[in-house]
Write an enzyme that holds these catalytic residues in place. Structure first.
Site, PDB file in Angstrom:
ATOM      1  N   LYS A  11      32.812 -28.446  14.082  1.00  0.00           N
ATOM      2  CA  LYS A  11      33.842 -28.059  13.118  1.00  0.00           C
ATOM      3  C   LYS A  11      33.476 -26.715  12.449  1.00  0.00           C
ATOM      4  CE  LYS A  11      35.014 -32.917  12.181  1.00  0.00           C
ATOM      5  NZ  LYS A  11      35.166 -33.970  11.136  1.00  0.00           N
ATOM      6  N   TYR A  51      44.537 -34.693  14.764  1.00  0.00           N
ATOM      7  CA  TYR A  51      44.309 -35.712  13.732  1.00  0.00           C
ATOM      8  C   TYR A  51      45.584 -36.499  13.416  1.00  0.00           C
ATOM      9  CZ  TYR A  51      39.505 -34.221  12.758  1.00  0.00           C
ATOM     10  OH  TYR A  51      38.154 -33.960  12.853  1.00  0.00           O
ATOM     11  N   PHE A  59      43.798 -37.588   2.750  1.00  0.00           N
ATOM     12  CA  PHE A  59      42.937 -36.442   3.046  1.00  0.00           C
ATOM     13  C   PHE A  59      43.489 -35.546   4.164  1.00  0.00           C
ATOM     14  CE2 PHE A  59      41.290 -40.110   5.487  1.00  0.00           C
ATOM     15  CZ  PHE A  59      41.294 -39.600   6.785  1.00  0.00           C
ATOM     16  N   ARG A  87      29.185 -40.613  20.276  1.00  0.00           N
ATOM     17  CA  ARG A  87      29.416 -41.125  18.916  1.00  0.00           C
ATOM     18  C   ARG A  87      28.098 -41.531  18.253  1.00  0.00           C
ATOM     19  NH1 ARG A  87      34.445 -40.717  16.244  1.00  0.00           N
ATOM     20  NH2 ARG A  87      34.038 -42.735  15.268  1.00  0.00           N
ATOM     21  N   THR A  93      30.629 -41.564  10.138  1.00  0.00           N
ATOM     22  CA  THR A  93      31.555 -40.580   9.558  1.00  0.00           C
ATOM     23  C   THR A  93      31.054 -40.056   8.207  1.00  0.00           C
ATOM     24  OG1 THR A  93      33.368 -41.757  10.647  1.00  0.00           O
ATOM     25  CG2 THR A  93      33.968 -40.228   8.883  1.00  0.00           C
ATOM     26  N   ARG A 104      24.986 -35.964  12.152  1.00  0.00           N
ATOM     27  CA  ARG A 104      25.448 -36.003  10.758  1.00  0.00           C
ATOM     28  C   ARG A 104      24.332 -36.458   9.820  1.00  0.00           C
ATOM     29  NH1 ARG A 104      31.220 -38.819  12.266  1.00  0.00           N
ATOM     30  NH2 ARG A 104      32.501 -36.930  12.493  1.00  0.00           N
ATOM     31  N   ASN A 114      31.503 -32.764   7.747  1.00  0.00           N
ATOM     32  CA  ASN A 114      30.542 -33.530   8.540  1.00  0.00           C
ATOM     33  C   ASN A 114      30.251 -32.931   9.924  1.00  0.00           C
ATOM     34  OD1 ASN A 114      32.904 -34.308   9.739  1.00  0.00           O
ATOM     35  ND2 ASN A 114      32.758 -36.479   9.205  1.00  0.00           N
ATOM     36  N   HIS A 117      33.007 -33.411  15.530  1.00  0.00           N
ATOM     37  CA  HIS A 117      33.967 -34.448  15.932  1.00  0.00           C
ATOM     38  C   HIS A 117      33.598 -34.954  17.315  1.00  0.00           C
ATOM     39  CE1 HIS A 117      37.758 -36.440  16.930  1.00  0.00           C
ATOM     40  NE2 HIS A 117      37.593 -35.887  18.116  1.00  0.00           N
ATOM     41  N   GLU A 128      42.473 -36.007  23.816  1.00  0.00           N
ATOM     42  CA  GLU A 128      41.892 -34.836  23.151  1.00  0.00           C
ATOM     43  C   GLU A 128      41.438 -33.767  24.157  1.00  0.00           C
ATOM     44  OE1 GLU A 128      38.958 -36.672  20.598  1.00  0.00           O
ATOM     45  OE2 GLU A 128      40.487 -37.324  19.166  1.00  0.00           O
TER      46      GLU A 128
END
Ligand code: UDP
Ligand code: MG
Length: 152
Positions: A11, A51, A59, A87, A93, A104, A114, A117, A128
């Site tokens: 990100k 998203y 948010f 993941r 998260t 993270r 964070n 993704h 995606e």
């Protein structure tokens, strides 16, 4: 375990903080294969589609502002069980709840910043990858050291 592909994106906070090499290296060292990589500043439309499941959440607008605020490093990684494994490498998260050793857990403190993704399942990975990459941008190739990483 089947060979899969997953979508991962560093990100804008990860790019701004100079964490691209650190994060890419973790996936490389794990033994996954990089089949797509580019830097892109996402449009609000792309971010909103990406998203889309969170559209009704409080948010959402801030998340789209953040994701479109600067370049993202978008990647597709391939390998046995890569969707769930990515993941795990990424961690929870909420960075304060993410285990040390995860991306993270090691590199972030704030849920809204964070750093990375990763697709959360096979259907999302498919969606995606096709949202962020064209077919020509993905490379099928055989790493020269492949026999040292997978059973043949
Ligand atoms: N997010 C946020 N506030 C929240 C929940 C989520 O800012 O209360 C952001 C956060 O950046 C997270 C993203 O929205 O990574 C997507 O949320 P999701 O629950 O899908 O988490 P992820 O799949 O990224 O772990
Ligand atoms: Mg998610």
């Amino acid at each position: 375990m089947a060979v899969e592909r997953t979508f991962v994106a560093i990100k804008p906070d990860g790019v701004q903080r100079g964490l691209v090499g650190e994060i890419l290296g973790r996936f490389e060292r794990k033994g996954f294969k990089l089949v797509g990589l580019k830097q892109v500043t996402a449009s609000r439309e792309l971010a909103g589609e990406h998203y889309g499941v969170h559209r009704e959440r409080p948010f959402f607008a801030g998340l789209v502002d953040f994701i479109t605020s600067g370049p993202v490093v978008a990647m597709v990684w391939e390998g046995d069980g890569v969707i769930a494994s990515a993941r795990k490498l990424i961690g929870a998260t909420k960075p304060l709840e993410a285990e040390p050793g995860t991306i993270r857990g090691d590199l972030a403190v704030n849920i809204g910043r964070n750093v990375i993704h990763g697709s959360d399942g096979a259907d999302t990975a498919h969606f995606e990858i096709n949202l962020w990459f064209s077919a020509e941008e993905l490379n099928a190739w055989t790493p020269s050291d492949q026999s040292w990483r997978i059973e043949s």
